[in-house]
Design an enzyme around this catalytic site. Sequence first.
Site, short mmCIF file in Angstrom:
data_model
loop_
_atom_site.label_atom_id
_atom_site.label_comp_id
_atom_site.label_asym_id
_atom_site.label_seq_id
_atom_site.Cartn_x
_atom_site.Cartn_y
_atom_site.Cartn_z
N HIS A 46 3.09 11.41 -21.77
CA HIS A 46 4.12 11.63 -20.74
C HIS A 46 4.65 13.05 -20.77
O HIS A 46 5.18 13.51 -21.77
CB HIS A 46 5.29 10.66 -20.97
CG HIS A 46 6.20 10.55 -19.79
ND1 HIS A 46 5.99 9.64 -18.77
CD2 HIS A 46 7.30 11.23 -19.44
CE1 HIS A 46 6.94 9.77 -17.86
NE2 HIS A 46 7.75 10.74 -18.25
N ASP A 48 6.77 15.75 -17.89
CA ASP A 48 7.44 15.83 -16.59
C ASP A 48 7.38 17.21 -15.95
O ASP A 48 8.24 17.54 -15.12
CB ASP A 48 8.90 15.39 -16.74
CG ASP A 48 9.06 13.89 -16.73
OD1 ASP A 48 8.80 13.27 -15.68
OD2 ASP A 48 9.44 13.31 -17.77
N GLU A 149 6.05 6.99 -12.84
CA GLU A 149 7.14 6.57 -13.72
C GLU A 149 8.22 5.84 -12.93
O GLU A 149 9.18 6.42 -12.46
CB GLU A 149 7.74 7.77 -14.45
CG GLU A 149 8.76 7.35 -15.51
CD GLU A 149 9.41 8.52 -16.21
OE1 GLU A 149 10.01 8.30 -17.29
OE2 GLU A 149 9.34 9.66 -15.69
N HIS A 176 12.12 2.44 -14.13
CA HIS A 176 12.76 3.58 -14.78
C HIS A 176 14.12 3.06 -15.24
O HIS A 176 14.18 1.98 -15.85
CB HIS A 176 12.84 4.80 -13.85
CG HIS A 176 13.18 6.05 -14.61
ND1 HIS A 176 14.42 6.64 -14.55
CD2 HIS A 176 12.45 6.80 -15.48
CE1 HIS A 176 14.44 7.70 -15.34
NE2 HIS A 176 13.25 7.83 -15.92
N HIS A 222 10.88 1.98 -20.74
CA HIS A 222 12.00 1.82 -19.78
C HIS A 222 12.29 0.38 -19.38
O HIS A 222 13.26 0.16 -18.65
CB HIS A 222 11.77 2.65 -18.51
CG HIS A 222 12.00 4.12 -18.68
ND1 HIS A 222 13.26 4.69 -18.69
CD2 HIS A 222 11.13 5.15 -18.85
CE1 HIS A 222 13.14 6.00 -18.85
NE2 HIS A 222 11.87 6.30 -18.97
N HIS A 243 6.07 6.64 -23.67
CA HIS A 243 7.00 7.56 -24.35
C HIS A 243 8.20 6.76 -24.88
O HIS A 243 9.28 6.81 -24.34
CB HIS A 243 7.43 8.70 -23.44
CG HIS A 243 8.06 8.32 -22.13
ND1 HIS A 243 7.46 7.49 -21.22
CD2 HIS A 243 9.26 8.66 -21.58
CE1 HIS A 243 8.25 7.35 -20.16
NE2 HIS A 243 9.36 8.04 -20.37
N ASP A 312 7.36 13.46 -23.89
CA ASP A 312 8.42 13.48 -22.86
C ASP A 312 8.90 14.90 -22.60
O ASP A 312 10.04 15.11 -22.15
CB ASP A 312 9.59 12.57 -23.25
CG ASP A 312 10.37 12.06 -22.03
OD1 ASP A 312 9.95 12.34 -20.89
OD2 ASP A 312 11.39 11.38 -22.23
#
Length: 421
Positions: A46, A48, A149, A176, A222, A243, A312
């Site tokens: 993961h 971003d 995600e 999420h 999540h 993650h 992450d």
Amino acid sequence: MQSRGISCWIETLLALSCAFTLSVAQDDHMTNALTLMSQTPLIDGHNDLPWQIRMKFNNQLNKVDLYTLQNTHTNIQKIREGRLAAQFWAAYVPCETQYKDAVRQTLEQIDVIHRMCKKYPEAFMFATSKKDIMDAFDQNKTASLIGVEGGHSLDSSLGTLRTMYQLGVRYLTLTHSCNTPWADNWLVDTVDEPSQHNGLSEFGKQLISEMNRIGMLIDLAHVSERVMNQVLDLSKAPIIFSHSSAYAVCPHKRNVPDDVLRKVRDKNGIVMVNFYNEHVTCSQIANLSQVADHFDHIKRVAGYHIIGFGGDYDGVNRVPEGLEDVSKYPALVAELLKRGWTSVEVKAALGENLLRVFGEVEKVRDSMTGIPPDDLPIPYEEVKNDCRTGYGYLVANSAASGWSFSSLITALIFTLNCLSV
């Protein structure tokens, strides 16, 4: 006096000798780490960076130089220093987009990941399979995969799920930090949000089966603990936590409890350890050694076969000392070797575990090729809102045209009676 001076010299020499020995040992661990990373692809679950491109440049990739990009955890130079062989890039949009423009924004994030690969073909290779990851590794490029995600990005549509798969998405994080109309998120396990579905709704269970059928990895980062257990019972394929870390080390509800770790082991899945400080130490401060504690704990509870890396990076604002950006992965690998991890164990965590999971998901997909796509939509009453039309739903269409369902039935009976006269 002379003997005291000799004693001081001896102590100084011993101290220098110990420091030299420690330095040599550290160098050896780093050398071994880099050797192992040259033999096995480091796969991270993961990152971003695509969201940073949206927020900093509104996805105008032409204005970005990913070699020199600053104020992010990730750029191409750092990727190469970190020996990052494969990355699941997150196609993330916030929960605020749910019931609004989540699908459009998610498609734009998928698009920017594709454009990253096309703009930098010497650095990135778009990947959708286990084989693609190894092909990229052989070419010394970073295999670039897509994970969506948050289930809110689907707008509760199996057709959207399948379309995103066709666009190259290979995992879906079921939620999420918000409930969807079919699954509860991790905040349900705190006092911050009520459960809406006691885990998964019936449509949520449909979705799990359809993900198995098309070969989409199911990501349980999540979700609520109830959803974790339900999916582990329902899925025919191994699952991932892209993650998340160990709850026993840091009791944050985003982390994975020991009983779930054992179920992941039994399902041949993987937990990819998160580097976010709040998930490492449950505080704002953490260091590399404390991240390694999560690796050790998961190995002790469920074995090294379920461990991976899920940094992450660029999705969090605090990362541990010693893991400041993606260039620092080798330091963590060296720390694991220092702690007595074998080469076999380290190579498994680097990438072999994820490759195994990916391969087994593909096998389940191939075994279900004779099963037609699930086209049963979510019940309209479960998704009805002011921003949603109901075309195709009988009740919704009737209401839109000014007819109620009971009125339609009455009219039909009247018509039949007239025809029989």
